[in-house]
Design an enzyme around this catalytic site. Structure first.
Site, PDB file in Angstrom:
ATOM      1  N   ILE A  13       0.812  -1.227   0.000  1.00  0.00           N
ATOM      2  CA  ILE A  13       0.000   0.000   0.000  1.00  0.00           C
ATOM      3  C   ILE A  13       0.843   1.273   0.000  1.00  0.00           C
ATOM      4  O   ILE A  13       0.292   2.363  -0.094  1.00  0.00           O
ATOM      5  CB  ILE A  13      -0.974   0.061   1.195  1.00  0.00           C
ATOM      6  CG1 ILE A  13      -0.204   0.085   2.524  1.00  0.00           C
ATOM      7  CG2 ILE A  13      -1.962  -1.088   1.149  1.00  0.00           C
ATOM      8  CD1 ILE A  13      -1.052   0.606   3.653  1.00  0.00           C
ATOM      9  N   LYS A  15       3.831   1.685   2.288  1.00  0.00           N
ATOM     10  CA  LYS A  15       4.532   1.928   3.558  1.00  0.00           C
ATOM     11  C   LYS A  15       5.998   2.299   3.325  1.00  0.00           C
ATOM     12  O   LYS A  15       6.542   3.176   3.996  1.00  0.00           O
ATOM     13  CB  LYS A  15       4.496   0.678   4.448  1.00  0.00           C
ATOM     14  CG  LYS A  15       3.135   0.281   4.954  1.00  0.00           C
ATOM     15  CD  LYS A  15       3.223  -0.911   5.904  1.00  0.00           C
ATOM     16  CE  LYS A  15       3.840  -2.143   5.287  1.00  0.00           C
ATOM     17  NZ  LYS A  15       3.008  -2.747   4.227  1.00  0.00           N
ATOM     18  N   THR A  16       6.618   1.611   2.380  1.00  0.00           N
ATOM     19  CA  THR A  16       8.042   1.866   2.135  1.00  0.00           C
ATOM     20  C   THR A  16       8.246   3.244   1.525  1.00  0.00           C
ATOM     21  O   THR A  16       9.188   3.963   1.895  1.00  0.00           O
ATOM     22  CB  THR A  16       8.617   0.769   1.215  1.00  0.00           C
ATOM     23  OG1 THR A  16       8.464  -0.485   1.873  1.00  0.00           O
ATOM     24  CG2 THR A  16      10.081   1.009   0.915  1.00  0.00           C
ATOM     25  N   ILE A  17       7.353   3.622   0.623  1.00  0.00           N
ATOM     26  CA  ILE A  17       7.482   4.937  -0.008  1.00  0.00           C
ATOM     27  C   ILE A  17       7.241   6.033   1.032  1.00  0.00           C
ATOM     28  O   ILE A  17       7.979   7.015   1.090  1.00  0.00           O
ATOM     29  CB  ILE A  17       6.485   5.073  -1.198  1.00  0.00           C
ATOM     30  CG1 ILE A  17       6.735   3.952  -2.214  1.00  0.00           C
ATOM     31  CG2 ILE A  17       6.593   6.453  -1.843  1.00  0.00           C
ATOM     32  CD1 ILE A  17       8.133   3.874  -2.782  1.00  0.00           C
ATOM     33  N   LYS A  32      14.298  -2.152   8.435  1.00  0.00           N
ATOM     34  CA  LYS A  32      13.286  -3.179   8.138  1.00  0.00           C
ATOM     35  C   LYS A  32      13.805  -4.448   8.820  1.00  0.00           C
ATOM     36  O   LYS A  32      14.732  -5.090   8.315  1.00  0.00           O
ATOM     37  CB  LYS A  32      13.186  -3.376   6.620  1.00  0.00           C
ATOM     38  CG  LYS A  32      12.269  -4.507   6.174  1.00  0.00           C
ATOM     39  CD  LYS A  32      10.950  -3.999   5.686  1.00  0.00           C
ATOM     40  CE  LYS A  32      10.086  -5.141   5.137  1.00  0.00           C
ATOM     41  NZ  LYS A  32       8.753  -4.667   4.736  1.00  0.00           N
ATOM     42  N   SER A  36      11.146 -10.402   3.675  1.00  0.00           N
ATOM     43  CA  SER A  36      10.943 -11.687   3.005  1.00  0.00           C
ATOM     44  C   SER A  36      10.716 -11.451   1.521  1.00  0.00           C
ATOM     45  O   SER A  36       9.937 -10.583   1.133  1.00  0.00           O
ATOM     46  CB  SER A  36       9.809 -12.491   3.646  1.00  0.00           C
ATOM     47  OG  SER A  36       8.756 -11.676   4.043  1.00  0.00           O
ATOM     48  N   GLY A  95       7.337  -2.491   9.432  1.00  0.00           N
ATOM     49  CA  GLY A  95       6.921  -3.885   9.577  1.00  0.00           C
ATOM     50  C   GLY A  95       6.851  -4.550   8.214  1.00  0.00           C
ATOM     51  O   GLY A  95       7.553  -4.175   7.279  1.00  0.00           O
ATOM     52  N   ALA A  96       6.035  -5.555   8.097  1.00  0.00           N
ATOM     53  CA  ALA A  96       5.796  -6.194   6.797  1.00  0.00           C
ATOM     54  C   ALA A  96       4.303  -6.435   6.698  1.00  0.00           C
ATOM     55  O   ALA A  96       3.678  -6.871   7.667  1.00  0.00           O
ATOM     56  CB  ALA A  96       6.568  -7.505   6.688  1.00  0.00           C
ATOM     57  N   PRO A 178       0.139  11.610  -2.277  1.00  0.00           N
ATOM     58  CA  PRO A 178      -0.554  11.274  -3.530  1.00  0.00           C
ATOM     59  C   PRO A 178       0.272  10.274  -4.345  1.00  0.00           C
ATOM     60  O   PRO A 178       1.408   9.972  -3.995  1.00  0.00           O
ATOM     61  CB  PRO A 178      -0.632  12.621  -4.243  1.00  0.00           C
ATOM     62  CG  PRO A 178       0.541  13.393  -3.739  1.00  0.00           C
ATOM     63  CD  PRO A 178       0.795  12.924  -2.326  1.00  0.00           C
TER      64      PRO A 178
HETATM   65  N1  LIG Z   1       2.868   7.602  -3.417  1.00  0.00           N
HETATM   66  C1  LIG Z   1       3.228   6.733  -4.364  1.00  0.00           C
HETATM   67  N2  LIG Z   1       3.404   7.145  -5.629  1.00  0.00           N
HETATM   68  C2  LIG Z   1       3.780   6.294  -6.583  1.00  0.00           C
HETATM   69  N3  LIG Z   1       3.982   4.973  -6.395  1.00  0.00           N
HETATM   70  C3  LIG Z   1       3.822   4.492  -5.152  1.00  0.00           C
HETATM   71  C4  LIG Z   1       3.439   5.339  -4.076  1.00  0.00           C
HETATM   72  N4  LIG Z   1       3.330   4.583  -2.960  1.00  0.00           N
HETATM   73  C5  LIG Z   1       3.646   3.334  -3.328  1.00  0.00           C
HETATM   74  N5  LIG Z   1       3.942   3.256  -4.631  1.00  0.00           N
HETATM   75  C6  LIG Z   1       4.331   2.049  -5.382  1.00  0.00           C
HETATM   76  O1  LIG Z   1       3.465   0.983  -4.976  1.00  0.00           O
HETATM   77  C7  LIG Z   1       4.220  -0.211  -4.775  1.00  0.00           C
HETATM   78  C8  LIG Z   1       4.034  -0.704  -3.353  1.00  0.00           C
HETATM   79  O2  LIG Z   1       4.525   0.284  -2.458  1.00  0.00           O
HETATM   80  P1  LIG Z   1       5.408  -0.090  -1.180  1.00  0.00           P
HETATM   81  O3  LIG Z   1       6.536  -0.972  -1.557  1.00  0.00           O
HETATM   82  O4  LIG Z   1       5.769   1.196  -0.506  1.00  0.00           O
HETATM   83  O5  LIG Z   1       4.344  -0.918  -0.335  1.00  0.00           O
HETATM   84  P2  LIG Z   1       4.492  -1.547   1.144  1.00  0.00           P
HETATM   85  O6  LIG Z   1       3.227  -1.230   1.848  1.00  0.00           O
HETATM   86  O7  LIG Z   1       5.753  -1.076   1.754  1.00  0.00           O
HETATM   87  O8  LIG Z   1       4.568  -3.113   0.866  1.00  0.00           O
HETATM   88  P3  LIG Z   1       5.216  -4.292   1.801  1.00  0.00           P
HETATM   89  O9  LIG Z   1       4.113  -4.788   2.671  1.00  0.00           O
HETATM   90  O10 LIG Z   1       5.649  -5.299   0.794  1.00  0.00           O
HETATM   91  O11 LIG Z   1       6.363  -3.730   2.571  1.00  0.00           O
HETATM   92  C9  LIG Z   1       5.666   0.103  -5.152  1.00  0.00           C
HETATM   93  O12 LIG Z   1       5.902  -0.250  -6.480  1.00  0.00           O
HETATM   94  C10 LIG Z   1       5.742   1.611  -4.975  1.00  0.00           C
HETATM   95  O13 LIG Z   1       6.711   2.201  -5.795  1.00  0.00           O
HETATM   96 MG   LIG Z   2       7.397  -2.128   2.344  1.00  0.00          MG
END
Ligand SMILES: Nc1ncnc2c1ncn2[C@@H]1O[C@H](COP(=O)(O)OP(=O)(O)OP(=O)(O)O)[C@@H](O)[C@H]1O
Ligand SMILES: [Mg+2]
Length: 202
Positions: A13, A15-17, A32, A36, A95-96, A178
């Protein structure tokens, strides 16, 4: 002090971004604890690329792309939840997946967060379904005594959904990131600055 756990309502969703944006804005290091799935760019690599902040190596790097409890079993790794904790000082810990993802067969991420007592930022989509997922996540964290710092929304604006989640839960809305295109360190920094207040993360 910038010392937060970043969790969310689901995997993938953003989280990493969001973590990268927060790390970049504050200069706080990122960790992190368990990664996995190592085939694609790891979360630590993404944060290092986008934010350029210090990244603490993962304690567990699991090859299998699955929930940590299962990935560890398949990889023959024993995750020791007793010693898994961030060092003192500034840190952004991711987290994950969501808050109730198992770290082992007996410990969930939310259990770890409760033990750490580090304020949690709940990342939530703005897309349909988010009210239910967000309120469930907040209830689950509260049931375990996890301190909640606020909500960070991700995606296109959905003012009513964002307001009702915050209103019913009493958890403050920190802002909304956004969809950023193209996504790089510069555009991420701009988006964070335009949509969040740094003082909310002090
Ligand atoms: N604000 C944003 N704008 C553009 N792309 C985004 C944005 N947020 C997330 N993404 C894209 O969506 C995908 C999933 O995002 P991300 O890796 O941050 O999810 P996560 O919640 O950290 O997942 P996980 O549970 O695997 O750690 C990635 O390809 C990331 O580049
Ligand atoms: Mg992540």
């Amino acid at each position: 002090m910038t010392r937060f756990v970043v969790t969310g309502t689901d995997t993938g969703i953003g989280k990493t971004i969001f973590s990268a944006a927060l790390a970049q804005a504050t200069g706080a290091p990122y960790w992190k604890p368990i990664q996995s799935g190592l085939e694609e760019e790891t979360d630590s690599e993404t944060v290092a690329r986008l934010a350029g902040v210090p990244v603490r190596p993962e304690t567990y790097r699991l090859i299998t792309p699955a929930s940590p409890h299962r990935a560890a079993e398949i990889d023959n790794v024993n995750i020791d939840v007793e010693t898994l904790a961030p060092p003192p000082g500034e840190f952004i810990v991711e987290g994950a997946g969501g808050a109730l993802v198992p770290v082992t067969r007996t410990t969930l991420y939310a259990d770890l967060f409760a033990r750490w007592q580090i304020p949690v930022i709940v990342c939530a989509r703005t897309a349909l379904g988010t009210i239910n997922h967000s309120l469930l996540t907040i209830e689950a964290l509260r049931a375990r005594g996890v301190p909640i710092h606020g909500l960070a929304f991700l995606g296109d604006a959905a003012e009513d959904s964002e307001a009702i989640i915050s209103g019913i839960s009493g958890v403050r809305r920190l802002g909304r990131l956004p969809i950023i295109d193209p996504l790089n360190g510069e555009t991420l920094a701009e988006a964070f600055k335009a949509n969040f207040a740094l003082r909310d993360f002090a």
